[in-house]
Design a protein around this motif. Structure first.
Motif, PDB file in Angstrom:
ATOM      1  N   ASP A 157       0.883  -1.131  -0.045  1.00 43.41           N
ATOM      2  CA  ASP A 157       0.077  -0.016   0.086  1.00 43.41           C
ATOM      3  C   ASP A 157       0.896   1.204  -0.088  1.00 43.41           C
ATOM      4  OD1 ASP A 157       1.095  -0.093   2.389  1.00 43.41           O
ATOM      5  OD2 ASP A 157      -0.817   0.037   3.462  1.00 43.41           O
ATOM      6  N   THR A 158       1.994   1.232  -0.555  1.00 44.31           N
ATOM      7  CA  THR A 158       2.995   2.519  -0.501  1.00 44.31           C
ATOM      8  C   THR A 158       3.274   2.883  -2.094  1.00 44.31           C
ATOM      9  OG1 THR A 158       5.086   1.194  -0.760  1.00 44.31           O
ATOM     10  CG2 THR A 158       3.922   1.499   1.451  1.00 44.31           C
ATOM     11  N   ALA A 159       3.613   4.081  -2.076  1.00 46.43           N
ATOM     12  CA  ALA A 159       4.245   4.591  -3.290  1.00 46.43           C
ATOM     13  C   ALA A 159       5.130   3.557  -4.224  1.00 46.43           C
ATOM     14  CB  ALA A 159       4.760   6.195  -3.214  1.00 46.43           C
ATOM     15  N   ASP A 160       5.787   2.694  -3.339  1.00 45.22           N
ATOM     16  CA  ASP A 160       6.546   1.958  -4.396  1.00 45.22           C
ATOM     17  C   ASP A 160       5.909   1.052  -5.145  1.00 45.22           C
ATOM     18  OD1 ASP A 160       8.876   2.692  -2.691  1.00 45.22           O
ATOM     19  OD2 ASP A 160       8.733   0.927  -1.248  1.00 45.22           O
ATOM     20  N   ASN A 161       4.619   0.931  -5.033  1.00 38.40           N
ATOM     21  CA  ASN A 161       3.831   0.128  -5.884  1.00 38.40           C
ATOM     22  C   ASN A 161       2.780   1.006  -6.757  1.00 38.40           C
ATOM     23  OD1 ASN A 161       5.183  -2.380  -4.825  1.00 38.40           O
ATOM     24  ND2 ASN A 161       3.631  -3.606  -5.948  1.00 38.40           N
ATOM     25  N   PHE A 162       2.884   2.078  -6.782  1.00 39.49           N
ATOM     26  CA  PHE A 162       2.105   3.063  -7.481  1.00 39.49           C
ATOM     27  C   PHE A 162       2.880   4.116  -8.225  1.00 39.49           C
ATOM     28  CE2 PHE A 162      -1.081   6.125  -8.800  1.00 39.49           C
ATOM     29  CZ  PHE A 162      -2.187   5.405  -9.164  1.00 39.49           C
ATOM     30  N   TRP A 163       2.967   3.993  -9.490  1.00 37.21           N
ATOM     31  CA  TRP A 163       3.833   4.793 -10.566  1.00 37.21           C
ATOM     32  C   TRP A 163       3.237   6.201 -10.910  1.00 37.21           C
ATOM     33  CZ3 TRP A 163       3.200   6.559 -15.241  1.00 37.21           C
ATOM     34  CH2 TRP A 163       4.462   7.487 -15.970  1.00 37.21           C
ATOM     35  N   SER A 164       3.946   7.037 -10.912  1.00 35.83           N
ATOM     36  CA  SER A 164       3.286   8.497 -11.582  1.00 35.83           C
ATOM     37  C   SER A 164       4.391   9.242 -12.430  1.00 35.83           C
ATOM     38  CB  SER A 164       2.733   9.525 -10.381  1.00 35.83           C
ATOM     39  OG  SER A 164       3.410   9.700  -9.728  1.00 35.83           O
ATOM     40  N   MET A 165       3.778   9.880 -13.346  1.00 38.87           N
ATOM     41  CA  MET A 165       4.977  10.715 -14.076  1.00 38.87           C
ATOM     42  C   MET A 165       5.325  12.276 -13.469  1.00 38.87           C
ATOM     43  SD  MET A 165       4.994  11.187 -18.319  1.00 38.87           S
ATOM     44  CE  MET A 165       4.858   9.584 -18.601  1.00 38.87           C
ATOM     45  N   GLY A 166       4.188  12.578 -12.651  1.00 41.76           N
ATOM     46  CA  GLY A 166       4.372  13.595 -11.888  1.00 41.76           C
ATOM     47  C   GLY A 166       3.258  14.002 -11.166  1.00 41.76           C
ATOM     48  N   ASP A 167       3.226  15.138 -10.530  1.00 44.09           N
ATOM     49  CA  ASP A 167       2.052  15.402  -9.470  1.00 44.09           C
ATOM     50  C   ASP A 167       0.668  15.238 -10.232  1.00 44.09           C
ATOM     51  OD1 ASP A 167       3.571  15.955  -7.637  1.00 44.09           O
ATOM     52  OD2 ASP A 167       3.962  18.031  -7.968  1.00 44.09           O
ATOM     53  N   THR A 168       0.575  15.661 -11.601  1.00 46.89           N
ATOM     54  CA  THR A 168      -0.675  15.160 -12.370  1.00 46.89           C
ATOM     55  C   THR A 168       0.066  14.371 -13.666  1.00 46.89           C
ATOM     56  OG1 THR A 168      -0.262  17.333 -13.680  1.00 46.89           O
ATOM     57  CG2 THR A 168      -1.550  17.496 -11.638  1.00 46.89           C
ATOM     58  N   GLY A 169      -1.142  14.014 -14.249  1.00 48.43           N
ATOM     59  CA  GLY A 169      -0.890  13.266 -15.606  1.00 48.43           C
ATOM     60  C   GLY A 169      -0.901  11.599 -15.444  1.00 48.43           C
ATOM     61  N   PRO A 170      -0.454  10.950 -16.370  1.00 46.64           N
ATOM     62  CA  PRO A 170      -0.386   9.578 -16.416  1.00 46.64           C
ATOM     63  C   PRO A 170       0.110   8.983 -15.055  1.00 46.64           C
ATOM     64  CG  PRO A 170       0.382  10.236 -18.354  1.00 46.64           C
ATOM     65  CD  PRO A 170       0.128  11.550 -17.496  1.00 46.64           C
ATOM     66  N   CYS A 171      -0.827   7.837 -14.406  1.00 46.94           N
ATOM     67  CA  CYS A 171      -0.203   7.286 -13.504  1.00 46.94           C
ATOM     68  C   CYS A 171      -0.862   5.823 -13.399  1.00 46.94           C
ATOM     69  CB  CYS A 171      -0.290   8.083 -12.078  1.00 46.94           C
ATOM     70  SG  CYS A 171      -2.206   8.375 -11.855  1.00 46.94           S
ATOM     71  N   GLY A 172      -0.385   5.041 -12.448  1.00 46.07           N
ATOM     72  CA  GLY A 172      -1.132   3.644 -12.459  1.00 46.07           C
ATOM     73  C   GLY A 172      -0.407   2.702 -11.328  1.00 46.07           C
ATOM     74  N   PRO A 173      -0.830   1.651 -11.036  1.00 46.39           N
ATOM     75  CA  PRO A 173      -0.327   0.621 -10.097  1.00 46.39           C
ATOM     76  C   PRO A 173       0.774  -0.073 -10.759  1.00 46.39           C
ATOM     77  CG  PRO A 173      -2.443  -0.327 -10.928  1.00 46.39           C
ATOM     78  CD  PRO A 173      -2.300   1.323 -11.403  1.00 46.39           C
ATOM     79  N   CYS A 174       1.465  -0.833 -10.057  1.00 48.07           N
ATOM     80  CA  CYS A 174       2.754  -1.513 -10.204  1.00 48.07           C
ATOM     81  C   CYS A 174       2.490  -2.949  -9.947  1.00 48.07           C
ATOM     82  CB  CYS A 174       3.934  -0.834  -9.821  1.00 48.07           C
ATOM     83  SG  CYS A 174       4.330   0.797 -10.079  1.00 48.07           S
ATOM     84  N   SER A 175       3.300  -3.855 -10.689  1.00 50.73           N
ATOM     85  CA  SER A 175       3.225  -5.317 -10.202  1.00 50.73           C
ATOM     86  C   SER A 175       4.762  -5.707 -10.268  1.00 50.73           C
ATOM     87  CB  SER A 175       2.413  -6.039 -10.984  1.00 50.73           C
ATOM     88  OG  SER A 175       2.667  -7.498 -10.328  1.00 50.73           O
ATOM     89  N   GLU A 176       5.552  -5.864  -9.075  1.00 45.90           N
ATOM     90  CA  GLU A 176       6.659  -6.175  -9.292  1.00 45.90           C
ATOM     91  C   GLU A 176       6.954  -7.615  -9.172  1.00 45.90           C
ATOM     92  OE1 GLU A 176       8.198  -3.834  -5.786  1.00 45.90           O
ATOM     93  OE2 GLU A 176       8.733  -2.107  -7.184  1.00 45.90           O
ATOM     94  N   ILE A 177       7.993  -8.212  -9.731  1.00 46.11           N
ATOM     95  CA  ILE A 177       8.374  -9.699  -9.723  1.00 46.11           C
ATOM     96  C   ILE A 177       9.746  -9.648  -8.933  1.00 46.11           C
ATOM     97  CG2 ILE A 177       8.721 -11.889 -10.890  1.00 46.11           C
ATOM     98  CD1 ILE A 177       7.287 -10.607 -13.068  1.00 46.11           C
ATOM     99  N   PHE A 178       9.607 -10.524  -7.814  1.00 47.23           N
ATOM    100  CA  PHE A 178      10.798 -10.903  -7.024  1.00 47.23           C
ATOM    101  C   PHE A 178      11.123 -12.510  -7.131  1.00 47.23           C
ATOM    102  CE2 PHE A 178       8.969  -7.200  -5.118  1.00 47.23           C
ATOM    103  CZ  PHE A 178       9.951  -6.674  -4.590  1.00 47.23           C
ATOM    104  N   TYR A 179      12.571 -12.716  -7.048  1.00 47.43           N
ATOM    105  CA  TYR A 179      13.218 -14.027  -7.001  1.00 47.43           C
ATOM    106  C   TYR A 179      13.749 -14.364  -5.750  1.00 47.43           C
ATOM    107  CZ  TYR A 179      16.294 -17.772  -8.270  1.00 47.43           C
ATOM    108  OH  TYR A 179      16.828 -19.065  -8.221  1.00 47.43           O
ATOM    109  N   ASP A 180      13.511 -15.485  -5.121  1.00 46.87           N
ATOM    110  CA  ASP A 180      13.871 -16.086  -3.873  1.00 46.87           C
ATOM    111  C   ASP A 180      15.199 -16.981  -3.860  1.00 46.87           C
ATOM    112  OD1 ASP A 180      13.970 -17.344  -1.344  1.00 46.87           O
ATOM    113  OD2 ASP A 180      12.015 -18.039  -1.248  1.00 46.87           O
ATOM    114  N   HIS A 181      16.097 -16.342  -3.438  1.00 45.70           N
ATOM    115  CA  HIS A 181      17.457 -16.892  -3.427  1.00 45.70           C
ATOM    116  C   HIS A 181      17.580 -18.036  -2.580  1.00 45.70           C
ATOM    117  CE1 HIS A 181      20.025 -14.559  -6.189  1.00 45.70           C
ATOM    118  NE2 HIS A 181      19.282 -13.501  -5.705  1.00 45.70           N
ATOM    119  N   GLY A 182      16.584 -18.217  -1.556  1.00 43.79           N
ATOM    120  CA  GLY A 182      16.636 -19.335  -0.615  1.00 43.79           C
ATOM    121  C   GLY A 182      16.697 -18.944   0.767  1.00 43.79           C
TER     122      GLY A 182
END
Length: 866
Positions: A157-182
């Protein structure tokens, strides 16, 4: 999971998305061509920014690229972390796939999963993802379509997963893929208290451009929802090669080995080798993209990176210039993917070698100054004024001082340093204020159609008017302002070509145009009205044809000059700036040594040969890829549309250019270079004239030669020989005068021996040597030292405006009295200062009336110390 080289992974990515109907796009320059807010290209989407914003149209709706990126300055700066972490770099490659209103979340997720699990064959159980906490759609796609269990889909629920080009304009959610080293690696999944560990590493970020955010914070769905993704090539290479640090992948291991070889380092795990291996990548690619070391902007960042690398080589014990020797090793690793490394190897090596040589002269002294300050330092913070002194005096960037501090478990006073920088900037601004013709914040949404390629005058309609930055409906008699037309023959200043001047004739008056510039897609005619001009008025626009004709000649000549420079000096020459006016042309280009007189003559002759051949010029519109295939030169950092204007001059030159040109080369008449000089490290400048301007210049030179000939009583043909003889005679007379001066000084010195006094057993001579030239004082002191054998000599001389002082102390007495201390004591009394060695020191002053007092005080000063 197969072992793959970095090169194989890069190609596999591009091939995969090409098979999914994506257009494979070449990496753009590290100098952004469409975003002045960015110092460097720092992500794959930068070259597509205008496409996402709807300001640029492409013939494709899907694209893929491996984009070269730099994060080493400005808002995005990883420089200080390089060498200390496993995954920070100044230079990296970003693999990306993009959808411009084509596919959206479902396909983006499907493509990513397929590439990772099928092409790269990553174990599915090693992957987990994050989604924005309200993005149920993405959650369901991962869970129900891909089959990921719910416990491996984490809502963030943080800005790490919501991208924006600036204070206004195009923006949207992100989906990040992680690798588990064990589980044997410490760390927790994203969102957990242990997320900063190295067990779970983000490898791919999928950005869903879904909304348009308004100024009030409300968001509405975009009419064309798009996708922007980014996967660090170095990170995914580490996974595919079974290592935990990016510096352990094939490219870096080979570069680290090469760095160890040229620095003679023994420990391949030394962090300094990591720094050098990282920095050679960013420096080489920045130079290949036309960035040159300088003291401002991008060039200053490049200089900082070079100097940081050199300093780390110094730490490793490198005593010779080494950094430039790594360019060939880099070419072996990345030259197949980026041929410019091979093509520009020589110039990259030369830039780095020159920069390293220059910095090497001050590095040792700067480090010594820093060490001196650290000895007396209490605490673990280096004061801001010390950091600033190292930067301002010795060229040590603050982050380089911070690097040294970090190794000592110290920090720098960043705020104090910035205060010193601000004070310096304020002084510079006060010393060089400037103004502009109009408000730089002025904006226009209008579009002007340019008719000046075919017409010198044309009719148009007034669509916008400005006065002092404000839009108005009319301009009254005597008002200065800006006129925007729907169509105009006036060229707006751009590409180095000056804007046109002329007149706009309307029913109610006449607007005199003093300059034409661009406001977005509108052409701004700046000037003053006699009478009245208003919105919707019909205008007859007439350019100054004589001036335009002269500009055309100079502009076409810059194309000829550019190609001639490349043929004579080498293909590394690239345009770094130009100014095309009616009176002259100025051309700045990359080159790292002076251009010889012979080379200047060859370049000038080559251009004039082409002018005499008199070929036609051809201009045509074509796709930019087609233009580049035909060999058209483009400028680094410039933004070009998909369709570009190509100017071809016979078989000699072909360039992308939107300026105005002559129809045939013979129209130029004559080309004459008037000067060649260096304006910055690695940047040269040529100024030249053409046509009537060239004839005027040659006639003026001929007149000067005739005047010189008359002065030396000969003709122009024999002037050189006559002047040369006079110069030789003058040098001989100067030598005779110097010899006579020395004899007179020696005789005067002999007479001065009668004025020697004894002070506590030491011979002391203090005298006013009126009438002696100040430049003869040093020789006089040396002569007196020989005659005294042991003693102290203090001499002074003054004229109406200045004082010259000199103190000599024989070697056997310098432990008791320093010449520099005495001369400074005296200099303060005559309004000056000075210095020198313990046995010889000189000073100057501006108060000749106090010379007598200063000389009298010297005797007492000496008596107190011997």
């Amino acid at each position: 999971m197969p072992h793959m080289t970095t090169a194989q992974i890069r190609q596999a990515f591009l091939d995969f998305f090409s098979s999914k109907q994506h257009q494979a796009i070449t990496s753009s320059s590290l100098v952004p061509g469409n975003d002045p807010t960015l110092l460097f290209t720092n992500a794959g989407m930068v070259q597509f920014k205008d496409v996402f914003l709807g300001a640029d149209q492409r013939p494709y709706t899907r694209a893929t690229s491996s984009q070269r990126c730099v994060r080493a300055g400005g808002k995005h700066n990883d420089l200080e972390n390089v060498g200390y972490t496993a995954r920070h770099h100044t230079f990296f490659e970003m693999l990306g796939n993009f959808s411009f209103g084509d596919y959206f979340k479902e396909d983006a997720i499907k493509f990513a999963w397929q590439f990772l699990t099928e092409t790269l064959q990553l174990p599915k159980e090693k992957l987990l993802v994050t989604v924005y906490h309200t993005d149920d759609e993405a959650f369901d796609l991962w869970n129900k379509h891909i089959g990921l269990p719910e416990d491996r889909i984490i809502r963030i629920d943080t800005a790490d997963n919501f991208w924006s080009m600036g204070d206004t304009g195009p923006c949207g959610p992100c989906s990040e893929i992680f690798y588990d080293h064990g589980e044997e690696i410490w760390g927790g999944p994203p969102g957990s208290p242990e997320e900063d560990g190295d067990r779970f590493i983000e490898i791919w970020n999928l950005v869903f451009m879904q909304y348009n955010r308004h100024a009030d914070g409300t968001m509405e769905p975009l009419p064309k929802q798009s996708v922007d993704t980014g996967m660090g090539l170095e990170r995914i290479s580490a996974i595919m090669q079974g290592v935990h640090s990016n510096y352990e992948i094939d490219i870096f291991q080979n570069l680290i080995s090469a760095a160890a070889s040229v620095t003679h380092a023994q420990d391949l795990s030394d962090k300094s080798l990591r720094v050098i291996a990282d920095h050679i990548r960013s420096c080489a690619f920045l130079i290949s993209d036309g960035v040159m070391p300088s003291n401002e902007g991008r060039g200053y960042v490049l200089r900082r990176i070079i100097r940081r690398a050199v300093r780390h080589g110094n730490k490793l014990g490198a005593t010779d210039n080494f950094f430039h020797k790594l360019v060939s090793a880099l070419g072996e690793q990345m030259g197949d993917a980026y041929p410019e490394l091979h093509k520009q190897r020589e110039i990259i090596e030369k830039v780095l070698r020159i920069e390293e040589e220059q910095f090497g002269k001050t590095l040792e002294r700067g480090l010594a100054i820093l060490e001196e300050n650290l000895k007396d330092l209490s605490g673990d913070v280096i004061p801001g004024d010390v950091v600033f002194k190292l930067y301002d005096t010795y060229g040590f960037p603050a982050d380089l001082t911070a690097d040294v501090a970090r190794e000592r478990f110290m920090t720098i006073d960043e705020a104090g340093f910035q205060e010193c920088m601000a004070a310096q900037r304020k002084m510079a601004q006060q010393a060089g204020k400037f103004g502009t013709d109009y408000n730089e914040q002025l904006k226009s949404e209008k579009h002007t159609e340019f008719k000046g390629y075919e017409h010198n005058h044309f009719s148009g309609t007034v669509v916008e008017l400005f006065v002092d930055g404000d839009a108005v409906s009319e301009l009254a008699d005597g008002q200065k302002g800006i006129v925007i037309l729907d169509r105009t023959p006036f060229y707006a200043e751009s590409g180095g070509q000056a804007g046109d001047k002329g007149v706009l004739k309307v029913a109610g008056g006449e607007f005199t145009v003093t300059n034409t510039t661009k406001l977005g897609n509108a052409f701004a005619h700046a000037g003053i009205i006699q009478g009245r001009i208003a919105i919707n008025d019909r205008v007859d626009a007439h350019i100054d044809e004589v001036r335009r004709d002269a500009i055309r000649k100079n502009h076409t000549a810059t194309h000829l000059l550019h190609e001639a420079l490349r043929q004579v000096l080498g293909e590394h020459v690239s345009q770094k700036g130009s100014l095309v006016e009616s009176e002259r042309l100025r051309f700045d280009f990359s080159h790292f040594e002076g251009v010889s007189k012979e080379q200047v003559s060859t370049i000038e002759a080559m251009v004039n040969t082409e002018i005499r051949r008199n070929p036609d010029l051809h201009t045509q519109l074509m796709q930019i890829d087609e233009a580049k295939e035909q060999g058209a030169m483009a400028l680094f950092g410039e933004k070009y549309d998909d369709e570009v204007r190509v100017v071809s001059i016979g078989d000699f030159s072909i360039e992308l250019c939107g300026g105005t040109h002559v129809q045939r080369l013979g129209d130029i008449g004559l080309f004459k270079i008037v000067s060649e000089s260096g304006i910055a490290a690695g940047i040269r400048r040529i100024e030249a004239v053409t046509g009537e301007g060239a004839m005027d210049y040659i006639n003026h030179q001929a007149e000067v030669l005739n005047q010189i000939a008359a002065l030396v009583k000969t003709d122009a043909n024999n002037a050189l020989e006559k002047v040369s003889g006079l110069v030789d005679r003058a040098k001989g007379l100067e030598k005779e005068v110097a010899q006579l001066t020395d004899k007179l000084a020696s005789a005067a010195g002999a007479n001065l021996l009668d004025s020697v006094v004894d002070i506590n057993g030491i011979k002391v001579l203090v005298a006013n040597v009126a009438g002696t030239e100040s430049k003869a004082l040093r020789g006089m002191v040396d002569d007196l030292k020989v005659k005294l054998g042991s003693g102290i000599i203090v001499l002074g001389v003054a004229d109406d405006s200045k004082v010259s002082l000199i103190v000599g102390v024989t070697k056997d007495l310098t432990s008791q009295l320093k010449a520099g201390e005495l001369v400074n004591f005296m200099a303060q009394q005559v309004g000056g200062k000075g210095g020198g060695r313990p046995d010889m020191a000189q000073a100057g002053g501006s108060q000749p009336e106090h010379l007598g007092t200063a000389l009298e005080s010297a005797t007492a000063w000496i008596a107190e110390r011997v």
